[in-house]
Scaffold this active site. Sequence first.
Site: not given
Length: 325
Positions: A72-73, A102, A123, A151
């Site tokens: 959703r986000t 890396k 995120r 959030h």
Amino acid sequence: MDRNNASSSSNSLINSDFRLKDIISIKQFDKRSLEKVFDAASDYKKIVDKRDLSSVLKGKVVTLLFYEPSSRTRGSFDAAVKYLGGDTIVVENPKQTASVAKGETLQDTIQTFSCFSDAIVIRHYERGAALLAASVSDKPIINAGDGIGEHPTQALPDLFTIFEKFGRLSNLKGLIAGDLKNGRTVNSLLDGLSLYKNNKLYLLAPSTLKLRDEIKKRAEKNGLKLFEIDRVENIPKDCDFWYWTRVQKERFESEAEYKKVNNKFIVTKDLLNKYAGKKTVLMHPLPRVGEIETSVDDDPRAVYFRDQIPNGLYIRMALLTLILS
Ligand code: NCD
């Protein structure tokens, strides 16, 4: 405007002026700033199907840098940018697909993508990662979830949904259930609700997943009245909203530990009919993994699909417009 003039520190108060600011925490918002996002989101809700919005972010590029899974986000940020005429660089799972594999540091990755984009939505699995990203980025950083931290762009649609239903964010009685120890959406929702007076919240969680002390103390200091309960029989029947959450499997040391506490509290039709009021709204940030039975979905009180997800899109459109246009 120079971004350095817009925000002297990356976690600074918004004070109703979003231009080029980072969004790291709900604690940056006062009531007026929240209302400004809600107003813009309400406008988008009314016009999004009827009007061509493609000039709002024309020529702008937003990077979506997702170190943790998201539906959703990420989907709604991507859609929001595109509805507004901008474009996205989507980097999913950079630990495997980008130079992070890396050994590149978060700081270097952020400085790289800030060269190609007008804002970065991040995120990350570590608390504080968004703030760290903002400290090295010369473009706005939007926190789309940092570990067990915060959030803010989920709390905004959650608060907006409650506001739409009740016309207020004060004098509310709510139930928050599930993994209150690890769920970041709960932390941000509490910070948002604590801006308003006389809110009472009942907290229903397994004993090992109670709200962390630090968050509890902050919420109480900011005026929220919190009541911890450990059984569904203690849910008051007149809650305005129930906010259910999943047990955050990825934060557990082992599958066995997770299984001990998963799905201790499940919303069934029967539970809703017995303990919720006729006007109680049932919310969930999603994803759900069994803690709300699908048979509940068509109950008019269940708003997670009907309101919270679409509101997530309008809120993110509003936020991006306020920050970038
Ligand atoms: C939440 C998250 O990522 O914190 N999901 C979301 O963004 N709507 C909730 C969760 O994962 O349980």
